[in-house]
Enzyme design. Sequence first.
Site, PDB file in Angstrom:
ATOM      1  N   SER A 219     -13.799 -15.392 -60.177  1.00  0.00           N
ATOM      2  CA  SER A 219     -12.865 -16.607 -60.384  1.00  0.00           C
ATOM      3  C   SER A 219     -13.531 -17.867 -59.675  1.00  0.00           C
ATOM      4  CB  SER A 219     -12.072 -15.991 -58.339  1.00  0.00           C
ATOM      5  OG  SER A 219     -11.559 -17.347 -58.035  1.00  0.00           O
ATOM      6  N   TYR A 232     -11.007 -12.802 -49.684  1.00  0.00           N
ATOM      7  CA  TYR A 232     -11.188 -12.123 -51.214  1.00  0.00           C
ATOM      8  C   TYR A 232     -12.192 -13.184 -51.551  1.00  0.00           C
ATOM      9  CZ  TYR A 232      -8.874 -13.248 -55.641  1.00  0.00           C
ATOM     10  OH  TYR A 232      -8.824 -13.779 -57.326  1.00  0.00           O
TER      11      TYR A 232
HETATM   12  P1  NAD Z   1      -2.149  -9.279 -61.282  1.00  0.00           P
HETATM   13  O1  NAD Z   1      -1.163  -8.912 -59.765  1.00  0.00           O
HETATM   14  O2  NAD Z   1      -1.378  -9.216 -62.222  1.00  0.00           O
HETATM   15  O3  NAD Z   1      -3.369  -7.916 -61.488  1.00  0.00           O
HETATM   16  C1  NAD Z   1      -3.704  -7.257 -60.188  1.00  0.00           C
HETATM   17  C2  NAD Z   1      -3.419  -6.085 -60.692  1.00  0.00           C
HETATM   18  O4  NAD Z   1      -4.484  -5.838 -59.691  1.00  0.00           O
HETATM   19  C3  NAD Z   1      -2.029  -5.611 -60.412  1.00  0.00           C
HETATM   20  O5  NAD Z   1      -1.732  -5.562 -61.629  1.00  0.00           O
HETATM   21  C4  NAD Z   1      -2.663  -3.618 -59.974  1.00  0.00           C
HETATM   22  O6  NAD Z   1      -2.036  -2.794 -60.643  1.00  0.00           O
HETATM   23  C5  NAD Z   1      -4.051  -4.350 -59.849  1.00  0.00           C
HETATM   24  N1  NAD Z   1      -4.766  -3.406 -58.241  1.00  0.00           N
HETATM   25  C6  NAD Z   1      -4.366  -3.844 -57.108  1.00  0.00           C
HETATM   26  N2  NAD Z   1      -4.597  -3.093 -56.464  1.00  0.00           N
HETATM   27  C7  NAD Z   1      -5.040  -1.869 -57.226  1.00  0.00           C
HETATM   28  C8  NAD Z   1      -5.213  -0.393 -56.227  1.00  0.00           C
HETATM   29  N3  NAD Z   1      -5.100  -0.490 -54.557  1.00  0.00           N
HETATM   30  N4  NAD Z   1      -5.476   0.381 -57.213  1.00  0.00           N
HETATM   31  C9  NAD Z   1      -5.297   0.406 -58.305  1.00  0.00           C
HETATM   32  N5  NAD Z   1      -4.976  -0.877 -59.113  1.00  0.00           N
HETATM   33  C10 NAD Z   1      -4.572  -1.943 -58.356  1.00  0.00           C
HETATM   34  O7  NAD Z   1      -2.834 -10.650 -60.676  1.00  0.00           O
HETATM   35  P2  NAD Z   1      -3.512 -11.159 -61.820  1.00  0.00           P
HETATM   36  O8  NAD Z   1      -4.047 -12.215 -61.026  1.00  0.00           O
HETATM   37  O9  NAD Z   1      -4.191 -11.566 -63.003  1.00  0.00           O
HETATM   38  O10 NAD Z   1      -4.989 -10.653 -61.430  1.00  0.00           O
HETATM   39  C11 NAD Z   1      -6.033  -9.859 -62.065  1.00  0.00           C
HETATM   40  C12 NAD Z   1      -6.940 -10.714 -61.560  1.00  0.00           C
HETATM   41  O11 NAD Z   1      -7.697 -11.781 -62.176  1.00  0.00           O
HETATM   42  C13 NAD Z   1      -8.026 -10.144 -60.326  1.00  0.00           C
HETATM   43  O12 NAD Z   1      -9.541  -9.806 -60.362  1.00  0.00           O
HETATM   44  C14 NAD Z   1      -7.668 -11.644 -59.609  1.00  0.00           C
HETATM   45  O13 NAD Z   1      -8.330 -11.698 -58.552  1.00  0.00           O
HETATM   46  C15 NAD Z   1      -8.089 -12.771 -60.880  1.00  0.00           C
HETATM   47  N6  NAD Z   1      -8.285 -13.502 -60.332  1.00  0.00           N
HETATM   48  C16 NAD Z   1      -6.705 -14.008 -60.904  1.00  0.00           C
HETATM   49  C17 NAD Z   1      -6.337 -15.245 -60.574  1.00  0.00           C
HETATM   50  C18 NAD Z   1      -4.683 -15.759 -60.400  1.00  0.00           C
HETATM   51  O14 NAD Z   1      -4.844 -17.117 -60.046  1.00  0.00           O
HETATM   52  N7  NAD Z   1      -4.107 -14.962 -60.937  1.00  0.00           N
HETATM   53  C19 NAD Z   1      -7.161 -16.886 -60.611  1.00  0.00           C
HETATM   54  C20 NAD Z   1      -8.763 -16.044 -60.183  1.00  0.00           C
HETATM   55  C21 NAD Z   1      -8.877 -14.441 -60.227  1.00  0.00           C
END
Ligand code: NAD
Length: 327
Positions: A219, A232
Amino acid sequence: MDEGTSRRTVLGAATIGLAATAVPAAGQAAGTNTAMLRDPQSKYRRAPFPEQRQPWPALASKMTPRPDHGETSYKGSGRLTGRKALITGGDSGIGRAAAIAFAREGADVAINYLPQEEPDAREVIALIRQAGRKAVAIPGDIRTLAFCERLVASAARQLGGLDLLVNNAAYQQSKADISEISDEQFDQTFKTNVYATFRISKAAVPLMPPGSAIINTISVNSYDPGEELIDYAATKGALLILTKGLAKQLIKKGIRVNAVAPGPIWTPLQVAGGQLPGKMGEFGQDTPMGRAGQPAELAPLYVLLASEEASYSTGTVVGANGGRGNP
Ligand code: NAD
Ligand code: MG
């Protein structure tokens, strides 16, 4: 929506453009077909997102507007033919975009997600199958060592091997003050983001042949913590160092380890407590690009890092942040 800006169409257009340089059309630089280009500032929604909240873990299918994971736009060109991939959090958001892209590039794909996310996962499984690839659904909570080990073993057995791992699942809850962060929240954030990445990678490495790749989703918070995301951000800082350290070690086995560092991306995580209440309208607006990103815009980065074409890249990070933040 991205219509017609895939790598292949752009390359194809460039070729056609070159062939047509004898008579450049008005408004066209020689050799460039500007009709195929899109201004990234206006390629996706710029208007603020409506305030909304779902219980954790949210579903992409219930978001307004629905995120674009590349369902109708991503076009593959055989860059991952025959690869066998496991993606955590593959049901929605960035993980779903990677799953769709990997399948359309020729990989068989296993996705992990929480049981409550079955409706989102079903859509992804169908899309992988529509791409003509094997799709494996392995629901379960990655916060225990036992499940992490079962997940990797099950994925490798059902795919017939494993050479591509995307550690992408995460837990994120915004809290304005440290006093509001419960010990349970801190624990869940570290168990999901850091422990699971360590455990799943550890279980996967012995199964991965030389040429394999691990990609961790980190991130902009890995470099510059949001003050309302200190727990986080600490996990994402840990994952940056884990990526770099593991890369040094695993290259001796022929395995590359890299990371993608997103900025604000419109995904379920953001509507299930990822942002402070009342802040949805500001999401992504303060980037130089003036909008949040969509999961589809990150898929090519995962494909590139997964592909053997990027064979000299390990221990490195690729960003997608609209111009604000690191790397
Ligand atoms: P998202 O909600 O689509 O994906 C997160 C996924 O994590 C969920 O779909 C779920 O399946 C999984 N998850 C969470 N807890 C879990 C558990 N205990 N067991 C199994 N699965 C679990 O959201 P996203 O934003 O696509 O997140 C994907 C990655 O991107 C993450 O690592 C997040 O930190 C990172 N990220 C997102 C952003 C943003 O702005 N969306 C920015 C920087 C980094
Ligand atoms: Mg999800």
